[in-house]
Write an enzyme that holds these catalytic residues in place. Structure first.
Site, short mmCIF file in Angstrom:
data_model
loop_
_atom_site.label_atom_id
_atom_site.label_comp_id
_atom_site.label_asym_id
_atom_site.label_seq_id
_atom_site.Cartn_x
_atom_site.Cartn_y
_atom_site.Cartn_z
N PRO A 14 0.81 -1.22 0.00
CA PRO A 14 0.00 0.00 0.00
C PRO A 14 0.85 1.28 0.00
CG PRO A 14 -0.61 -1.46 1.83
CD PRO A 14 0.62 -2.03 1.21
N PRO A 15 0.28 2.39 -0.43
CA PRO A 15 1.04 3.65 -0.44
C PRO A 15 1.48 4.04 0.97
CG PRO A 15 -1.10 3.91 -1.52
CD PRO A 15 -1.09 2.55 -0.93
N THR B 41 4.06 3.01 2.80
CA THR B 41 4.61 2.01 3.72
C THR B 41 6.14 2.04 3.74
OG1 THR B 41 4.18 0.44 1.95
CG2 THR B 41 2.70 0.37 3.84
N LYS C 153 8.36 2.14 0.67
CA LYS C 153 9.04 1.49 -0.46
C LYS C 153 10.16 2.38 -1.01
CE LYS C 153 5.06 0.91 -2.53
NZ LYS C 153 4.19 1.36 -1.43
N THR C 154 9.83 3.64 -1.23
CA THR C 154 10.84 4.57 -1.74
C THR C 154 11.98 4.70 -0.74
OG1 THR C 154 9.01 5.76 -2.75
CG2 THR C 154 11.13 6.90 -2.70
N HIS D 167 -27.62 10.76 15.73
CA HIS D 167 -26.92 9.88 14.78
C HIS D 167 -25.64 9.33 15.44
CE1 HIS D 167 -25.77 8.90 10.47
NE2 HIS D 167 -24.60 8.77 11.09
N GLU D 168 -24.82 10.22 15.98
CA GLU D 168 -23.56 9.77 16.59
C GLU D 168 -23.83 8.93 17.84
OE1 GLU D 168 -20.92 9.97 14.94
OE2 GLU D 168 -21.68 11.38 13.46
N ASP E 198 -21.36 6.09 5.77
CA ASP E 198 -21.68 4.83 6.47
C ASP E 198 -22.23 3.82 5.46
OD1 ASP E 198 -21.13 6.21 8.80
OD2 ASP E 198 -23.23 6.71 9.17
P1 ATP Z 1 4.03 5.30 -2.45
O1 ATP Z 1 3.60 3.91 -2.77
O2 ATP Z 1 2.86 6.23 -2.28
O3 ATP Z 1 5.10 5.85 -3.34
P2 ATP Z 1 5.96 4.56 -0.44
O4 ATP Z 1 5.62 3.20 0.06
O5 ATP Z 1 7.04 4.67 -1.44
O6 ATP Z 1 4.64 5.27 -0.95
P3 ATP Z 1 7.53 6.36 1.06
O7 ATP Z 1 7.51 7.43 0.02
O8 ATP Z 1 8.75 5.54 1.19
O9 ATP Z 1 6.27 5.43 0.85
O10 ATP Z 1 7.17 6.98 2.49
C1 ATP Z 1 6.69 8.30 2.67
C2 ATP Z 1 7.18 8.84 3.99
O11 ATP Z 1 6.56 8.14 5.08
C3 ATP Z 1 8.65 8.67 4.21
O12 ATP Z 1 9.38 9.75 3.71
C4 ATP Z 1 8.77 8.55 5.72
O13 ATP Z 1 8.80 9.82 6.32
C5 ATP Z 1 7.47 7.88 6.11
N1 ATP Z 1 7.60 6.41 6.24
C6 ATP Z 1 6.93 5.50 5.50
N2 ATP Z 1 7.24 4.26 5.88
C7 ATP Z 1 8.14 4.36 6.87
C8 ATP Z 1 8.84 3.42 7.67
N3 ATP Z 1 8.67 2.10 7.51
N4 ATP Z 1 9.70 3.88 8.60
C9 ATP Z 1 9.87 5.20 8.78
N5 ATP Z 1 9.24 6.14 8.06
C10 ATP Z 1 8.37 5.75 7.12
#
Ligand code: ATP
Length: 517
Positions: free
Chosen positions: A99-100, A102, A104-105, A318-319, A394
């Site tokens: 997922p975004p 997490t 990866k970059t 509602h809440e 909801d």
């Molecule tokens: P996307 O899929 O949207 O490109 P991504 O998985 O590549 O997202 P990153 O760009 O690596 O995510 O993370 C964004 C920011 O979130 C990082 O610069 C960091 O500050 C924080 N972050 C994310 N994951 C971690 C982690 N495992 N440990 C520490 N910081 C994290």
């Protein structure tokens, strides 16, 4: 008949007759040549390496498996000869998927930093060019540049932009297919010519062309998952290392209350907490700053929207409906806070405190979740005899759960063992599917209505308390549910909000938002 100008000179006429097409042709060619020359030249820009990113292993937490796998790559890039001597092959294509946000970059950058290899990074969307051949040319140049700087890392972000399954179509599709083919060609055995590792990131592994995942290409796939509770605590600590945090801040509690959030969300919370401390004119970040940041990140910023008295009453009931059902259903996370203070698009919200990370949910638990989600609407119906568009979010979530329960988990009354998702359906099975989905949500709505009817006095009390105070904490809700007059409790020092499972209702009806139900 001859035109009048040529009447007296038939030779001139014959000459023009013979040469005019040639003259016109030459003029046309000159015109086209001039046009091509005057077009702005798209010089292929040289692909340069990036500066070594300042990201070390200790800057990343909660993704230990991914780190362990990538350490091997770092060793290889540090001394490729050591591996070559014994004929050991390190995967040259690594795909990080998940997922975004997490990390990866971040992981790719840490590999570059730890190994000292030259770092090239390109987003795959930059390969997708409108003009034929330009995308594939850019890939060729990228790989050529990396080879000449070996040991090197090529990081390709958003691989899905170019790696989606080939269509064999025409126009833009053909250009996309060509670009992907070029990537496949470059990856085939490129490592024989130098220590170059390609790391790619993708959110959607299923959409990638299977050819990309074959041996010799991205044959090492690493899933980068959202962090568990221990990982979240370590990420929070990483992002507060250089910040002045009060010693009373309980990171382990904070980690438990942020189930489901990613590293990027947690980094955002730490930053928001620091900003809040500055806003208060303080130099130390305290528990209250983290509470505030959590609420802001999950429920949105407090808005200045003014509600009419009738709207406040509707939102309060509602809440309260959500809170009562969440309280009474033991499989659900306890309610931590309810509020009718508008935040973001929401006119009110209920915050649940997840006690732990949950990976499995039973059929009954999923129905409980739908019951809690539908309890806001059920309360409106019970008290006002009609419903508003406030339940839109909801209802969307209920629909998602109900469809998944039938389509993917085979949790219907009749559909109990057959997963329908991804298979062609006959008209009869579509009818059965629709009926099963409707039955599930009706069952949940009935359960919510009955529960609220049985606890009508608590519903009235809770709504009245909410109208008076606008926000109720867990102890106040507890007091009402136990039938006691509510009293504002002392909040335990160090207590945090539980926000990961926050649900906000009543999207703003600001004229743009149309009722969807
Ligand atoms: P996307 O899929 O949207 O490109 P991504 O998985 O590549 O997202 P990153 O760009 O690596 O995510 O993370 C964004 C920011 O979130 C990082 O610069 C960091 O500050 C924080 N972050 C994310 N994951 C971690 C982690 N495992 N440990 C520490 N910081 C994290």
């Amino acid at each position: 008949m001859l035109p009048p100008a040529f009447m007296g000179d038939p030779t001139l006429y014959a000459w023009v007759h013979d040469w005019l097409p040639v003259i016109l042709m030459v003029a046309l060619i000159l015109l086209l040549w001039g046009m091509v020359r005057s077009m702005p030249r798209t010089r292929p820009s040289e692909i340069r390496p990036q500066e070594t990113p300042p990201i070390a292993w200790e800057d990343i937490a909660g993704v230990d498996e991914a780190k362990a796998e990538l350490r091997e790559v770092v060793d290889y890039l540090r001394s490729p000869k050591r591996f070559a001597r014994v004929g050991a092959q390190v995967p040259s294509g690594i795909l990080l998927h998940g997922p975004p946000g997490t990390g990866k970059t971040l992981l790719a950058k840490a590999v570059a930093h730890e190994s000292g290899a030259t770092f090239f990074t390109q987003s795959a969307s930059s390969f997708v060019e409108m003009f034929a051949g330009l995308g594939s040319a850019r890939i060729r140049r990228l790989f050529r540049a990396a080879r000449s700087h070996a040991p090197a890392i090529i990081f390709i972000d958003e691989l899905d932009a170019v790696g989606a399954t080939r269509t064999g179509g025409s126009g833009g599709d053909r250009e996309h297919d060509q670009t992907l083919n070029q990537l496949l060609v470059e990856m085939d055995g490129f490592n024989a010519r130098g220590a170059v590792v390609v790391i790619a990131a993708s959110n959607l592994l299923e959409k990638l062309d299977p050819a990309l995942l074959r041996p010799g290409r991205f044959d090492r796939q690493i899933f980068v998952s959202p962090p568990d509770v221990a990982g979240r605590e370590r990420i929070l600590r990483v992002h507060t290392r250089r910040k002045p945090v009060h010693e009373g801040v309980d990171f382990s509690l904070l980690a438990r209350q942020t189930a489901g959030l990613t590293g990027a969300d947690l980094a955002n919370i730490c930053n928001e907490a620091a900003i809040n401390a500055v806003r208060r004119g303080e130099v130390v970040i305290e528990t209250g700053d983290f509470d505030h940041a959590l609420e802001r990140v999950v429920a949105g910023m407090q808005s200045r929207r003014r509600m009419t008295e009738r709207e406040r009453r509707v939102v309060a009931y509602h809440e309260s409906g959500h809170a009562i059902c969440a309280w009474l259903l033991p499989s659900l996370d306890p309610v931590h806070r309810i509020s009718i203070v508008p935040r973001g698009r929401a006119l009110g919200y209920t915050l649940n405190l997840p006690a732990e990370d949950r990976y499995l949910r039973s059929r009954e638990e999923l129905i409980d979740m739908m019951t809690m989600l539908l309890a806001g609407r059920a309360a409106e119906q019970l008290v006002f005899g009609s419903v508003t568009n406030g339940a839109t979010d909801d209802l969307m979530r209920v629909a998602e759960i109900a469809h998944s329960m039938i389509d993917e988990y085979a949790m219907g009354t009749e559909v109990r063992s057959l997963r329908l998702a991804g298979h062609p359906r006959s008209e009869a099975s579509q009818r059965l599917y629709d009926a099963e989905v409707r039955e599930l949500s009706d069952e949940a709505f009935r359960a919510a209505s009955q529960m609220l009817e049985r606890h009508r006095p608590q519903l009235e009390q809770l709504a009245a308390a909410l109208l008076a105070k606008e926000t109720l904490e867990r102890a106040e809700i507890e007091a009402v549910m136990a039938g006691q007059p509510h009293a504002r409790p002392d909040r335990r020092p160090g207590s945090h909000l539980g926000l990961a499972a926050a649900r906000a209702s009543f999207p703003a009806d600001d004229g743009r938002q149309q009722p969807r139900n």
